[in-house]
Design a protein around this motif. Structure first.
Motif, PDB file in Angstrom:
ATOM      1  N   VAL A 137       5.798  -5.748  -6.416  1.00 35.85           N
ATOM      2  CA  VAL A 137       7.164  -6.056  -5.987  1.00 35.85           C
ATOM      3  C   VAL A 137       7.473  -5.385  -4.663  1.00 35.85           C
ATOM      4  CG1 VAL A 137       8.086  -6.535  -8.278  1.00 35.85           C
ATOM      5  CG2 VAL A 137       8.116  -4.180  -7.421  1.00 35.85           C
ATOM      6  N   ASP A 138       6.645  -4.428  -4.294  1.00 38.86           N
ATOM      7  CA  ASP A 138       6.888  -3.744  -3.029  1.00 38.86           C
ATOM      8  C   ASP A 138       5.590  -3.045  -2.613  1.00 38.86           C
ATOM      9  OD1 ASP A 138       8.238  -2.917  -0.832  1.00 38.86           O
ATOM     10  OD2 ASP A 138       9.490  -1.425  -1.860  1.00 38.86           O
ATOM     11  N   GLY A 139       5.411  -2.814  -1.300  1.00 37.83           N
ATOM     12  CA  GLY A 139       4.269  -2.056  -0.800  1.00 37.83           C
ATOM     13  C   GLY A 139       2.991  -2.878  -0.807  1.00 37.83           C
ATOM     14  N   ARG A 140       1.886  -2.176  -0.957  1.00 33.66           N
ATOM     15  CA  ARG A 140       0.585  -2.842  -0.878  1.00 33.66           C
ATOM     16  C   ARG A 140      -0.306  -2.345  -1.999  1.00 33.66           C
ATOM     17  NH1 ARG A 140      -2.870   1.072   0.711  1.00 33.66           N
ATOM     18  NH2 ARG A 140      -2.065   2.803   1.973  1.00 33.66           N
ATOM     19  N   GLN A 141      -1.457  -3.034  -2.175  1.00 31.54           N
ATOM     20  CA  GLN A 141      -2.420  -2.605  -3.175  1.00 31.54           C
ATOM     21  C   GLN A 141      -3.173  -1.373  -2.670  1.00 31.54           C
ATOM     22  OE1 GLN A 141      -2.792  -3.818  -6.162  1.00 31.54           O
ATOM     23  NE2 GLN A 141      -2.350  -6.007  -6.197  1.00 31.54           N
ATOM     24  N   ILE A 142      -3.944  -0.765  -3.556  1.00 34.52           N
ATOM     25  CA  ILE A 142      -4.764   0.392  -3.168  1.00 34.52           C
ATOM     26  C   ILE A 142      -5.865  -0.100  -2.224  1.00 34.52           C
ATOM     27  CG2 ILE A 142      -6.390   2.113  -4.050  1.00 34.52           C
ATOM     28  CD1 ILE A 142      -4.791   1.920  -6.711  1.00 34.52           C
ATOM     29  N   THR A 143      -6.020   0.577  -1.087  1.00 33.41           N
ATOM     30  CA  THR A 143      -7.076   0.158  -0.165  1.00 33.41           C
ATOM     31  C   THR A 143      -8.114   1.246   0.017  1.00 33.41           C
ATOM     32  OG1 THR A 143      -5.649   0.836   1.641  1.00 33.41           O
ATOM     33  CG2 THR A 143      -5.726  -1.523   1.141  1.00 33.41           C
TER      34      THR A 143
END
Ligand code: ATP
Ligand code: MG
Lengths: 236, 400
Positions: free
Chosen positions: B128-134
């Motif tokens: 719903v917000d931000g990004r996935q773990i990279t």
């Protein structure tokens, strides 16, 4: 006296059986013509209530014969099958306490029986209004029972007793809670109604004020009735 | 016709609304209880959905990874990946623990996800917000129900993680929100001993002449490294290629790999039938008690209301009212009370559901069933009053 009115012959009522049996009515003989109002008086325990209950088809007599209007309702152990309908159609009840239905207004208290029997509400209410007018309480037609005076309540309960034009009205101490003026008014109304609707009316009473108004009086003592001519004083 | 019941209700509406309201709160609790159960089932299903797996491969003869603990070597996934019909197989770890953020700590299910990115089984399917773990270390994606925000620093065991993304409705079967971290970190967290224990273990290893060999430099270090790393995971999540029967693939995993594999329906049975079965029975007991209490209240109120007008009922009978009419009056009042109660209860349940810490799922079907249950209870509860009313002797109206 024709086939109408009330006729009671040799009526007996025994409560219980064996050693504890009570003979509340031993020999009751009465005859009341349509349009007539008679008094029924007697000491406590003499059998007045028992007689009203027998006549009102809520208890079974033990022996004798009763005729209401033109219908034999009890004859030596035989009785009409549908006592409920008999009470509804043939008998009007007026009590010492008016026992109006507290959640219905005056009109609907009176119109209740025909409404429950399926008459159109407007027709039933019109009939109720007619009676309320005759009994001079029409101005309180929309009031609730709790807002009425004792005398007004009693007149409403008389109207309820009359709504089905029963040939018979049984009144149990209808004037007990009322002062003498109101008591006389109730008696006058009962007399009027008896004439107007050809009703036979029995008034059970202890009330000294109203006893002189009856033309005929039945005395009951130890379950035995005696007829007596009353003063039949005109009611003011 | 005239409805005696409604006229009586209109006349003493205060009494009816009041009792209806009380009854309604009780019904509200009942509906909420049912909602709690549905919420638990739904949490379980969400857990299975969100894992994105078709098969769950776990330690042999366990009901893992959610209902029992399960431990597998983190190499086994390779063998599974090579099996026919398997499209993807990835390691995953689950560990319910306290996750600290600043002053507070939140109970969460920490999920260790294998490298891959969105779409890999185990990964949150959407944010719903931000990004996935990279990065492969020290990043976290948290469920919004944890209350964490992007940029927060979480402490899991001794390591710090930066929250980079937020998800919604990612919960364990207990309703604990999830925190996703890289698999390696999770493995470490799961098996990490405290410093004293590590020191003690090192001291003991070093003191053992079998490990501490002067002639073999590096041997002791290798032993210590082996002792403090962890090569276990809780399950392997498997996705299938289209056209392959999950049950058939599960069969061959069981046969060839000496592991246990569950299909989606089996997993649901485990979650609903085993994991939350006791809680469901508990809720069922509550529902029974609430139904009995509601019935007792309705019966008592209707009985009292009827007793209040017993003289009038005797008069009604004397003047020739049918028993049916009197019974109908009492029963209609009971049903009306139930109706008011249900409306109040439904509103209460709907407004209070979001306030509960766990997910409360109010299904329309449950409400309809509840409505009919309330009506049945009210009708049954009115029978006592009806019996009493019908027994009243019309002679009583005439009196002595
Ligand atoms: N249900 C009953 N069972 C047994 N005996 C009864 C019952 N009802 C009345 N009795 C007896 O029958 C007799 C007549 O009673 P009843 O009630 O008819 O008197 P009453 O004339 O109405 O008296 P009161 O003026 O006090 O009301 C009394 O002796 C009474 O005790
Ligand atoms: Mg008496």
């Amino acid at each position: 006296m024709g086939a109408k009115g009330i006729r009671i012959e040799g009526l007996k009522k025994r409560y219980g059986s064996g050693d504890t049996a009570v003979d509340a009515l031993k020999s009751v003989n009465m005859e009341i013509a349509p349009g007539e109002v008679v008094g029924l008086i007697g000491p406590s325990g003499s059998g007045k209530s028992t007689l009203l209950k027998s006549l009102g088809a809520v208890i079974d007599p033990t022996a004798g014969r009763m005729t209401l209007g033109d219908e034999v309702i009890y004859d030596e152990g035989w009785k009409v099958r549908d006592l409920r309908a008999l009470r509804r159609d043939k008998i009007g009840f007026v009590f010492q306490a008016p026992y109006l239905i507290p959640f219905l207004d005056v009109t609907d208290n009176v119109a209740l029986l025909p409404m429950l029997a399926g008459a159109r509400n407007s027709d039933a209410r019109a009939r109720a209004m007619e009676l309320l007018t005759a009994l001079d309480v029409h101005h309180r037609a929309r009031a609730m029972p709790s807002q009425l005076s004792g005398g007004e309540q009693q007149r409403v309960s008389i109207a309820r007793g009359l709504i089905n034009r029963p040939p018979v009205i049984l009144a149990d101490e209808p004037t007990a809670p009322l002062d003498s003026e109101r008591a006389m008014a109730v008696i006058r109304i009962l007399n009027d109604m008896a004439k107007r609707f050809e009703t036979a009316i029995i008034v059970v009473t202890h009330d000294e004020k109203i006893i002189p108004t009856f033309k005929r009086i039945y005395h009951i003592r130890d379950g035995v009735t005696h007829e007596e001519v009353g003063e039949g004083r005109a009611v003011a | 016709m005239i409805s005696l019941a409604s006229r009586d209700i209109l006349h003493s509406w205060g009494k009816f609304i009041f009792t209806g309201f009380g009854l309604g709160l009780l019904i509200g609790v009942t509906l909420t209880m049912a909602g709690v159960y549905r919420g638990m089932v739904d949490d379980g299903k969400a857990l299975l959905d969100n894992s994105g797996a078709d098969l769950w491969v776990v330690q042999q003869d366990t009901l893992g990874p959610y209902a029992e603990s399960s431990s597998l070597s983190d190499d086994l996934y390779r063998g599974v990946l090579a099996m026919p019909g398997v499209s993807n197989a990835v390691n995953v770890t689950y560990l319910t623990m306290q996750v600290r953020q600043g002053e507070r700590d939140v109970r969460a299910m920490v999920v260790g996800v294998a490298p891959g990115g969105a779409g890999t089984p185990g990964w949150p399917p959407y944010l719903v917000d931000g990004r996935q773990i990279t990065r492969s270390h020290y990043e976290a994606v948290a469920d919004i129900a944890t209350g964490f925000k992007i940029g927060d620093r979480l402490t899991i065991r001794r390591n710090q993680y930066a929250v980079v993304g937020l998800t919604r409705r990612m919960v364990s079967s207990n309703g604990d929100p999830m925190v996703f971290i890289p698999l390696r970190d999770a493995q470490e967290a799961q098996f990490l001993k405290d410093n004293d224990a590590i020191l003690e273990s090192r001291r003991r290893t070093a003191a053992n002449p079998a490990f501490n060999r002067p002639g073999a430099p590096g041997f002791l270090d290798a032993v210590i490294a082996a002792q403090s790393t962890n090569a276990s995971v809780n399950a392997v999540l498997v996705t299938l290629e289209p056209g392959h029967e999950p049950e058939a693939v599960a069969q061959s995993v069981r046969r060839w790999k000496r592991l246990t594999a569950f299909t989606r329906p089996e997993m649901e049975r485990i979650l609903v039938g085993k994991l939350i079965a006791t809680a469901a029975k508990q809720i069922g007991m509550f529902l029974v008690i609430l139904a009995v209490v509601s019935a007792a209240i309705v019966a008592f109120i209707i009985y009292t209301l009827t007793m209040d007008k017993i003289r009038e009922i005797a008069v009604l009978k004397l003047i020739g009212t049918r028993n049916r009419t009197i019974a109908a009056m009492i029963m209609q009042q009971a049903v009306a009370l139930g109706f008011i109660g249900f409306v109040v209860g439904k509103i209460t349940a709907s407004y209070s559901a979001p306030l509960f810490p766990k997910y409360v799922l109010l299904l329309p079907g449950d409400s309809i069933a509840g409505f009919f249950a309330v009506l049945v209870i009210c009708v049954l509860a009115s029978l006592v009053a009806i019996r009493t009313a019908l027994r009243v002797d019309p002679a009583e109206a005439i009196g002595g």
